[in-house]
Write a protein that holds these residues in place. Structure first.
Motif, PDB file in Angstrom:
ATOM      1  N   LEU A 150      45.868 -76.646  51.524  1.00  0.00           N
ATOM      2  CA  LEU A 150      46.772 -75.939  50.619  1.00  0.00           C
ATOM      3  C   LEU A 150      47.646 -74.919  51.334  1.00  0.00           C
ATOM      4  CD1 LEU A 150      44.447 -75.271  47.522  1.00  0.00           C
ATOM      5  CD2 LEU A 150      46.108 -77.123  47.848  1.00  0.00           C
ATOM      6  N   ILE A 151      47.083 -74.159  52.265  1.00  0.00           N
ATOM      7  CA  ILE A 151      47.841 -73.055  52.881  1.00  0.00           C
ATOM      8  C   ILE A 151      49.058 -73.543  53.670  1.00  0.00           C
ATOM      9  CG2 ILE A 151      47.712 -71.175  54.570  1.00  0.00           C
ATOM     10  CD1 ILE A 151      44.848 -70.651  53.519  1.00  0.00           C
ATOM     11  N   PRO A 152      48.958 -74.594  54.497  1.00  0.00           N
ATOM     12  CA  PRO A 152      50.184 -75.063  55.177  1.00  0.00           C
ATOM     13  C   PRO A 152      51.270 -75.500  54.191  1.00  0.00           C
ATOM     14  CG  PRO A 152      48.252 -75.964  56.258  1.00  0.00           C
ATOM     15  CD  PRO A 152      47.772 -75.328  54.983  1.00  0.00           C
ATOM     16  N   GLY A 153      50.863 -76.142  53.088  1.00  0.00           N
ATOM     17  CA  GLY A 153      51.845 -76.542  52.083  1.00  0.00           C
ATOM     18  C   GLY A 153      52.487 -75.346  51.413  1.00  0.00           C
ATOM     19  N   LEU A 154      51.694 -74.331  51.129  1.00  0.00           N
ATOM     20  CA  LEU A 154      52.223 -73.105  50.534  1.00  0.00           C
ATOM     21  C   LEU A 154      53.187 -72.410  51.483  1.00  0.00           C
ATOM     22  CD1 LEU A 154      48.868 -71.888  49.006  1.00  0.00           C
ATOM     23  CD2 LEU A 154      50.909 -72.417  47.664  1.00  0.00           C
ATOM     24  N   MET A 155      52.852 -72.393  52.766  1.00  0.00           N
ATOM     25  CA  MET A 155      53.748 -71.787  53.758  1.00  0.00           C
ATOM     26  C   MET A 155      55.074 -72.543  53.826  1.00  0.00           C
ATOM     27  SD  MET A 155      52.409 -69.073  54.992  1.00  0.00           S
ATOM     28  CE  MET A 155      53.560 -68.870  56.358  1.00  0.00           C
ATOM     29  N   HIS A 156      55.004 -73.857  53.733  1.00  0.00           N
ATOM     30  CA  HIS A 156      56.219 -74.668  53.749  1.00  0.00           C
ATOM     31  C   HIS A 156      57.097 -74.339  52.550  1.00  0.00           C
ATOM     32  CE1 HIS A 156      58.762 -78.260  53.225  1.00  0.00           C
ATOM     33  NE2 HIS A 156      58.618 -78.445  54.531  1.00  0.00           N
ATOM     34  N   VAL A 157      56.479 -74.234  51.382  1.00  0.00           N
ATOM     35  CA  VAL A 157      57.232 -73.903  50.165  1.00  0.00           C
ATOM     36  C   VAL A 157      57.810 -72.496  50.267  1.00  0.00           C
ATOM     37  CG1 VAL A 157      57.002 -73.485  47.687  1.00  0.00           C
ATOM     38  CG2 VAL A 157      55.947 -75.505  48.701  1.00  0.00           C
ATOM     39  N   PHE A 170      45.178 -67.272  48.422  1.00  0.00           N
ATOM     40  CA  PHE A 170      44.729 -68.420  49.212  1.00  0.00           C
ATOM     41  C   PHE A 170      44.269 -67.991  50.610  1.00  0.00           C
ATOM     42  CE2 PHE A 170      47.730 -69.736  46.016  1.00  0.00           C
ATOM     43  CZ  PHE A 170      47.098 -70.829  45.430  1.00  0.00           C
ATOM     44  N   THR A 171      45.051 -67.151  51.279  1.00  0.00           N
ATOM     45  CA  THR A 171      44.658 -66.716  52.621  1.00  0.00           C
ATOM     46  C   THR A 171      43.418 -65.831  52.574  1.00  0.00           C
ATOM     47  OG1 THR A 171      46.261 -64.885  52.490  1.00  0.00           O
ATOM     48  CG2 THR A 171      46.996 -66.933  53.541  1.00  0.00           C
ATOM     49  N   PHE A 172      43.302 -65.013  51.533  1.00  0.00           N
ATOM     50  CA  PHE A 172      42.135 -64.146  51.354  1.00  0.00           C
ATOM     51  C   PHE A 172      40.875 -64.993  51.181  1.00  0.00           C
ATOM     52  CE2 PHE A 172      39.545 -61.144  48.724  1.00  0.00           C
ATOM     53  CZ  PHE A 172      39.524 -60.074  49.602  1.00  0.00           C
ATOM     54  N   HIS A 173      40.983 -66.043  50.358  1.00  0.00           N
ATOM     55  CA  HIS A 173      39.855 -66.943  50.164  1.00  0.00           C
ATOM     56  C   HIS A 173      39.458 -67.630  51.468  1.00  0.00           C
ATOM     57  CE1 HIS A 173      39.549 -66.968  45.725  1.00  0.00           C
ATOM     58  NE2 HIS A 173      38.436 -67.639  45.938  1.00  0.00           N
ATOM     59  N   ARG A 174      40.457 -68.055  52.212  1.00  0.00           N
ATOM     60  CA  ARG A 174      40.149 -68.771  53.467  1.00  0.00           C
ATOM     61  C   ARG A 174      39.320 -67.896  54.404  1.00  0.00           C
ATOM     62  NH1 ARG A 174      38.556 -70.590  57.338  1.00  0.00           N
ATOM     63  NH2 ARG A 174      39.327 -72.283  58.658  1.00  0.00           N
ATOM     64  N   GLU A 175      39.623 -66.598  54.438  1.00  0.00           N
ATOM     65  CA  GLU A 175      38.886 -65.684  55.299  1.00  0.00           C
ATOM     66  C   GLU A 175      37.445 -65.490  54.840  1.00  0.00           C
ATOM     67  OE1 GLU A 175      41.138 -62.102  55.334  1.00  0.00           O
ATOM     68  OE2 GLU A 175      42.870 -63.008  56.337  1.00  0.00           O
ATOM     69  N   LEU A 176      37.202 -65.648  53.541  1.00  0.00           N
ATOM     70  CA  LEU A 176      35.873 -65.389  52.981  1.00  0.00           C
ATOM     71  C   LEU A 176      34.950 -66.597  53.007  1.00  0.00           C
ATOM     72  CD1 LEU A 176      36.840 -63.409  49.747  1.00  0.00           C
ATOM     73  CD2 LEU A 176      35.836 -62.452  51.821  1.00  0.00           C
ATOM     74  N   GLU A 177      35.503 -67.777  53.181  1.00  0.00           N
ATOM     75  CA  GLU A 177      34.710 -68.972  52.915  1.00  0.00           C
ATOM     76  C   GLU A 177      33.514 -69.149  53.846  1.00  0.00           C
ATOM     77  OE1 GLU A 177      34.572 -70.552  50.344  1.00  0.00           O
ATOM     78  OE2 GLU A 177      36.487 -70.076  49.426  1.00  0.00           O
ATOM     79  N   SER A 178      33.610 -68.664  55.080  1.00  0.00           N
ATOM     80  CA  SER A 178      32.458 -68.791  55.977  1.00  0.00           C
ATOM     81  C   SER A 178      31.252 -68.051  55.410  1.00  0.00           C
ATOM     82  CB  SER A 178      32.796 -68.257  57.373  1.00  0.00           C
ATOM     83  OG  SER A 178      33.763 -69.074  57.995  1.00  0.00           O
TER      84      SER A 178
END
Length: 245
Positions: A150-157, A170-178
């Motif tokens: 999702l994040i690369p697509g969002l960056m493209h948009v 989205f970026t905040f979630h990505r950092e938390l997922e580990s």
């Protein structure tokens, strides 16, 4: 291969995170109406997920497992910082697109979205604790791969169409997922330690069924959004109702 590794492999090979819609999204290959529809439909997950987590927590007997579920719920609610509550971060995303929050909250879900939300809630509150834990494990262990689509697509948009786009949710979630993955690993270890021989064969089968069920619902959610054909006039007209007047 350990049971944990086997279940991770099951998650990472599932169509919930290996499908044509996510591939198109990652490449930024969505029409504007498709992107707006994604934004509103995914909001239903963002706002109902804490409620779904609570349903699992209050139906969990084992206190060690409940501790790990509490960590995930507390994270969803902002780890003590109200402005970091995930649903509020998602509202910032919608506002940055000019989408009216009231309209997003009151617009009827697609049938596939409703099936995902209601199916997930049923799984998480299931009295079969192994099945409920499997569903939670499946969702948390697919998440990094999902965000990485999702994040690369969002960056493209953001670069090509919506320079004001706020993708912090989205970026905040990505950092938390580990940390969420770790919580599920610890919960699984707690489930295994309840008996000297680990989870019974029946519990392991139920755990696996929970994983497959929740990921099947998620796969259905993406399929419901995967509209390659041009939208009908009625569908195009509906898109205007996402936005504030």
């Amino acid at each position: 291969m350990t049971f944990h590794q086997e279940m991770r492999q099951l998650v990472l090979g599932h169509g919930a995170i290996n499908n044509s819609y996510l591939d198109r999204f990652q490449a930024g290959n969505l029409a504007e109406d498709e992107f707006c529809e994604f934004a509103v439909e995914f909001y239903n997950f963002a706002r109902f997920f804490p409620q779904i987590l609570v349903a699992q927590l209050v139906n969990t007997e084992d206190e060690q497992i409940a501790d790990e579920l509490t960590k995930v719920l507390y994270s969803e609610l902002g780890d003590g910082h109200s402005r970091h509550r995930h649903e509020l971060l998602y509202r910032d995303f919608l506002r940055s697109m000019g989408i009216d929050i009231h309209n997003a909250m009151t617009r009827g879900m697609l049938p596939s979205t409703r099936a995902y939300i209601e199916g997930m809630e049923q799984l998480y509150r299931d009295g079969n604790h192994a099945k409920a834990l499997g569903a939670s494990f499946g969702l948390e262990n697919m998440a990094i791969t999902m965000w990485d689509h999702l994040i690369p697509g969002l960056m493209h948009v953001k670069v090509s169409r919506f320079p004001q786009l706020d993708i912090t949710y989205f970026t905040f979630h990505r950092e938390l997922e580990s940390s969420h993955e770790a919580a599920m690993e610890h919960a699984m270890e707690a489930a295994e330690s309840m008996n000297s021989d680990g989870m019974s064969g029946g519990d392991r089968q139920d755990f696996r069924c929970g994983i497959i069920a929740v990921l099947d619902y998620l796969h259905g959610f993406w399929i419901g959004l995967d509209r390659r054909e041009p939208p009908s006039h009625h569908r195009s007209h509906d898109m205007h109702h996402y936005h504030a007047a």
